[in-house]
Structures are given as C-alpha cells and as structure tokens.
Write a protein that holds these residues in place. Structure first.
Motif, PDB file in Angstrom:
ATOM      1  N   TYR A  78       0.883  -1.123  -0.001  1.00 52.94           N
ATOM      2  CA  TYR A  78      -0.043   0.126   0.111  1.00 52.94           C
ATOM      3  C   TYR A  78       0.912   1.305   0.030  1.00 52.94           C
ATOM      4  N   VAL A 122       3.118  -0.333   3.720  1.00 58.18           N
ATOM      5  CA  VAL A 122       2.754  -1.516   4.201  1.00 58.18           C
ATOM      6  C   VAL A 122       2.452  -2.812   3.169  1.00 58.18           C
ATOM      7  N   ALA A 141       1.013  -5.842   2.329  1.00 57.41           N
ATOM      8  CA  ALA A 141      -0.225  -6.572   2.882  1.00 57.41           C
ATOM      9  C   ALA A 141      -0.259  -7.844   2.253  1.00 57.41           C
ATOM     10  N   PRO A 148      -4.996 -14.754  10.690  1.00 62.55           N
ATOM     11  CA  PRO A 148      -5.536 -13.739  11.809  1.00 62.55           C
ATOM     12  C   PRO A 148      -5.845 -12.465  11.002  1.00 62.55           C
ATOM     13  N   SER A 149      -6.404 -11.349  11.651  1.00 64.11           N
ATOM     14  CA  SER A 149      -6.724 -10.280  11.299  1.00 64.11           C
ATOM     15  C   SER A 149      -5.301  -9.504  10.739  1.00 64.11           C
ATOM     16  N   GLY A 150      -5.377  -8.844   9.760  1.00 70.68           N
ATOM     17  CA  GLY A 150      -4.335  -8.107   9.127  1.00 70.68           C
ATOM     18  C   GLY A 150      -3.328  -8.976   8.495  1.00 70.68           C
ATOM     19  N   CYS A 151      -3.590 -10.244   8.228  1.00 70.23           N
ATOM     20  CA  CYS A 151      -2.577 -11.005   7.520  1.00 70.23           C
ATOM     21  C   CYS A 151      -2.757 -11.009   6.078  1.00 70.23           C
ATOM     22  N   GLY A 152      -3.576 -10.047   5.437  1.00 74.91           N
ATOM     23  CA  GLY A 152      -3.715  -9.927   4.103  1.00 74.91           C
ATOM     24  C   GLY A 152      -4.869 -10.814   3.367  1.00 74.91           C
ATOM     25  N   LYS A 153      -5.555 -11.247   3.823  1.00 70.94           N
ATOM     26  CA  LYS A 153      -6.601 -12.174   3.186  1.00 70.94           C
ATOM     27  C   LYS A 153      -7.622 -11.130   2.312  1.00 70.94           C
ATOM     28  N   SER A 154      -7.821 -10.231   3.073  1.00 65.93           N
ATOM     29  CA  SER A 154      -9.081  -9.437   2.148  1.00 65.93           C
ATOM     30  C   SER A 154      -8.406  -8.797   0.808  1.00 65.93           C
ATOM     31  N   THR A 155      -7.045  -8.213   1.333  1.00 69.44           N
ATOM     32  CA  THR A 155      -6.569  -7.547   0.076  1.00 69.44           C
ATOM     33  C   THR A 155      -6.193  -8.593  -1.031  1.00 69.44           C
TER      34      THR A 155
HETATM   35  P1  ADP Z   1      -7.185  -9.162   6.674  1.00 65.90           P
HETATM   36  O1  ADP Z   1      -8.195  -8.928   5.710  1.00 65.90           O
HETATM   37  O2  ADP Z   1      -6.259 -10.300   6.690  1.00 65.90           O
HETATM   38  O3  ADP Z   1      -7.679  -8.693   7.931  1.00 65.90           O
HETATM   39  P2  ADP Z   1      -6.049  -7.087   5.065  1.00 65.90           P
HETATM   40  O4  ADP Z   1      -5.835  -7.555   3.710  1.00 65.90           O
HETATM   41  O5  ADP Z   1      -7.379  -6.006   5.270  1.00 65.90           O
HETATM   42  O6  ADP Z   1      -6.063  -8.104   6.368  1.00 65.90           O
HETATM   43  O7  ADP Z   1      -5.018  -5.955   5.484  1.00 65.90           O
HETATM   44  C1  ADP Z   1      -3.656  -6.474   5.265  1.00 65.90           C
HETATM   45  C2  ADP Z   1      -2.570  -5.465   5.885  1.00 65.90           C
HETATM   46  O8  ADP Z   1      -2.677  -4.143   4.926  1.00 65.90           O
HETATM   47  C3  ADP Z   1      -3.004  -4.690   7.325  1.00 65.90           C
HETATM   48  O9  ADP Z   1      -1.749  -4.480   7.896  1.00 65.90           O
HETATM   49  C4  ADP Z   1      -3.845  -3.642   6.989  1.00 65.90           C
HETATM   50  O10 ADP Z   1      -3.653  -2.572   8.072  1.00 65.90           O
HETATM   51  C5  ADP Z   1      -3.311  -3.005   5.476  1.00 65.90           C
HETATM   52  N1  ADP Z   1      -3.933  -2.180   4.777  1.00 65.90           N
HETATM   53  C6  ADP Z   1      -5.342  -2.838   4.121  1.00 65.90           C
HETATM   54  N2  ADP Z   1      -5.944  -2.049   3.471  1.00 65.90           N
HETATM   55  C7  ADP Z   1      -5.085  -0.782   3.409  1.00 65.90           C
HETATM   56  C8  ADP Z   1      -5.007   0.320   2.986  1.00 65.90           C
HETATM   57  N3  ADP Z   1      -6.232   0.757   2.065  1.00 65.90           N
HETATM   58  N4  ADP Z   1      -4.037   1.349   2.966  1.00 65.90           N
HETATM   59  C9  ADP Z   1      -3.115   0.881   3.694  1.00 65.90           C
HETATM   60  N5  ADP Z   1      -2.949  -0.331   4.666  1.00 65.90           N
HETATM   61  C10 ADP Z   1      -3.710  -1.360   4.207  1.00 65.90           C
END
Ligand code: ADP
Length: 367
Positions: free
Chosen positions: A13, A17, A19, A38-45
């Motif tokens: 990002y 970061v 992701a 776990p939360s923040g591991c990059g799944k949603s991204t």
């Molecule tokens: P998960 O789905 O596993 O909870 P995310 O994919 O949402 O994880 O996020 C992975 C990492 O990227 C996290 O550290 C989050 O804070 C960061 N992140 C997610 N979206 C953004 C964004 N739009 N800008 C900057 N950092 C982001």
C-alpha cells in the motif's frame, strides 16, 4: 465455471505496508478454497485484488486462461459477497437481486427466472417483496448471496460473509453456504479468520500469516500435519497445547522431559528425533488427544501425568479441563461423565501417536 490462478501476487500500500507478499495459488474449477488467518494477514487484500477492487503491485491473476490484471472489476465475471451485505436499502429484495442483470441487459423473462430460481435455492422466495430493513441479518446475507448467484459468475468471492451474524445464525448460514456450493458447483474463494468455518467449508485451506500463505492443504491435512507451530496453533479449538522441554535418551528409548513429567515417545518417531537428543524442543498436543485416565484403557506410567486442575468448563458432552504442572498450563477436552474438582490433582493420559514436536528456533515441525 473456471479455474483461478494467482501467480507471485504482492501488494504494497502507498504507506509502505506490505499486505500481500509473493502469494501463488491455483484454485481448481468448482473448488472451494478458504483463505484463513488472523486479522491483518492480507486475506481481504488478496481477495480484493482478485475482484479487481485493488491493483497488484506485482504478480498476475488469471481467471480461466484470461489474464485479468488490467480488467475492471465489472468485466471479470466474478461476484463478491461482503460482510456488511451491501444491499441497496431503497430497493425490494427482488430488485436487489435483479439489479445487476438489468444493467447487463438481460430480458425480463430471463431475469425473473434467475431471481426466482436463486430465491428458491436460498429459501427467500417469501421475502422478495420486502425491503432490506424488513429482514433479519441472516435473511439479508441470504439475499446478498442470492444477488451473487443470479449472475452465474465464473468465480464467487466471499469476504467474511458471516461475521455480522449472531452465533446461531452463523452456524446455520455456514451450512447453507456449504449446501449452496454442493448444489451450484461453482469455484469459490472464501476469506475468514474463523478456523471452524475454514475446516467445515474448504476443500482446501490456505493458512496465511504476514501476507504469505504458510500452508495450502485439505482441512484434515492442515489439522493432522501442520507445517509449523503457527498453523498447528491456529487450527483447532481449543488450540493445540505447546510445552517446552527436552528430548532425552534412556536405555534405548526416547522421552520428552518437560521438567515436571516425562512421557515415552513412540519408536516410529525416533528417526526424526535423533538430532534433537538433549536439546530444547517444543512439544505439541491437542486438547482432544489428552484423556482423563478413567477413560483411557491404554494408560501406562509412561504416557500418564499428574496435573493440577485449575478450572473445569462444562460444555455438555465434554469438559474443558484447564490444567497445570508447575512449568506449563494446558487444556484437555475430556468426557463429561467424570468432572474432576477444581484444586485437585488429576491423572491425564496423552495419546502419544498424535503428538508433535517443533523446532524452538524456526518453529518448523519436526514430527
Ligand atoms: P485481513 O483481511 O487479513 O484482516 P487486510 O488485507 O485487510 O488483512 O490487511 C492487510 C494489511 O494491509 C494490514 O496491515 C492492513 O492494515 C493493511 N491495509 C489494508 N488496507 C489498506 C489500505 N487501504 N491502505 C493501507 N494499508 C492497508
């Protein structure tokens, strides 16, 4: 329906970061793959990049044979179901479900058939004339899924779709999604931090940490043969117990010596442990592989230990015993027909076939 192929995908990002870091994943046609972590591991991204809602910093995404990196989300032939349903509040259920088809110029008759078929599959036929605010959380999520299936997309993406539901509804909708997959035989990728959802839904699970896939395998293999301590601890509820100790050799047998107790290791594990003798090691045992001695016919002095019972949680068919030696605390899931008293010593038996050892430095599995 289609395969999905992700090759060396990364996302950094703008704030710096990372992701997602060099993720590769091939999802077969009709397969249900869960991204778990776990939360923040990059799944949603990762999922959002497949959907076309985020653009990769590096790597390629193929849907079928088509490279879709530069294809806008609306042209990727995928459907995504979100945690917050994302229904149009002013539209009736019928219109919510038919909206995307109308935009794509489907005939009225075709739209009507697709909406009614989807409503039937999901059991929302009687709700078609209602507005979203007249629905429960579970019903809204069903409509959101319905809106995805009317389009008959190549790939379905689910982003924590059950997180906003109460516990009972979550279990019910989990079963519904499982049935839906069996019925419509579509390629699906499902993101969750809930290991039970992953175990029950996935043909395969990709366990993620810090933007990487650590292990990609069937639920049973991930449970029985975790690649490292993180995966071992993330899959299973209550989680695997870990205890630090040493491997010692006495006569020609190997033992795990925790400091307060010793248990004899089965000969079939010796091969992998020869380099570990007299060194520190992490012992892992799942709560369900520890038995109340009363119910373990194979109990011997060499697989049994005495521990203090700190707390007993009665779950119905089982008890969760929170036990301690003076070095470690651990949990055992035992038959509820015997309830040990808090503050007393209890004898428990390890199923030594099911134990694991991990390297304390790398946390990789040894056996
Ligand atoms: P998960 O789905 O596993 O909870 P995310 O994919 O949402 O994880 O996020 C992975 C990492 O990227 C996290 O550290 C989050 O804070 C960061 N992140 C997610 N979206 C953004 C964004 N739009 N800008 C900057 N950092 C982001």
């Amino acid at each position: 329906m289609a395969q999905l192929n992700i090759k060396n995908l990364s996302k950094v990002y703008s704030g710096g970061v990372t992701a997602v870091s060099d993720v590769s994943l091939a999802v077969e046609n009709k397969e249900f793959v869960v991204l778990l972590g776990p939360s923040g591991c990059g799944k949603s991204t990762a999922l959002r990049m497949v959907a076309g809602l985020e653009f990769p910093t590096k790597g390629d995404i193929y849907i079928g044979d088509r490279l879709v990196n530069n294809v806008p989300a609306k042209d990727r032939d995928i459907a995504m179901v979100f945690q917050n349903y994302a229904l149009y509040p002013h539209m009736k259920v019928y219109d919510n479900m038919s909206f995307a088809l109308k935009l794509r110029g489907y005939s009225k008759r075709d739209i009507d058939k697709r909406v009614k078929d989807a409503a039937e599959i999901l059991g929302v036929t009687r709700l078609l004339e209602r507005k979203p605010w007249e629905l429960s959380g579970g019903e809204r999520q069903r409509v959101a899924v319905g809106r995805a299936i009317v389009r008959k997309p190549l790939v379905f993406l689910f982003d924590e779709p059950l997180s906003n539901l109460d516990a009972k509804m979550r279990v019910q909708m989990r079963t519904e999604i499982h049935k839906l997959h069996l019925k419509i035989q579509a390629t699906m990728i499902y993101v969750t931090h809930d290991q039970t959802e992953a175990m029950t839904l996935g043909d395969r699970i990709a366990v993620m940490k810090d933007g990487k896939i650590l292990q990609l395998d069937t639920p049973l293999n991930v449970y029985d043969r975790p690649i490292n301590k993180f995966v071992a601890g993330f899959i299973g509820s209550p989680p695997m117990n870990f205890m630090e100790g040493r491997i010692i050799k006495k006569d020609s047998s190997l033992y795990f010596d925790e400091g307060k107790f010793k248990v004899k290791i089965l000969a079939q594990m010796y091969d992998k442990l020869t380099d570990c003798i007299d060194k520190k090691i992490i012992f892992g045992v799942r709560p369900e592989d520890i038995y109340d001695k009363l119910f373990a016919s194979y109990a011997t002095a060499e697989n049994t230990l005495i521990a203090l019972c700190d707390v007993v949680e009665t779950m119905g068919a089982q008890n969760y015993l929170y036990l301690s030696t003076s070095k470690h605390t651990f949990v055992a899931v035992t038959d509820s027909s015997n309830k040990p008293s808090t503050g007393n010593m209890v004898e428990v038996v390890f199923d030594m076939k099911k134990i694991h050892f991990f390297d304390p430095a790398t946390e990789k599995i040894i056996v």
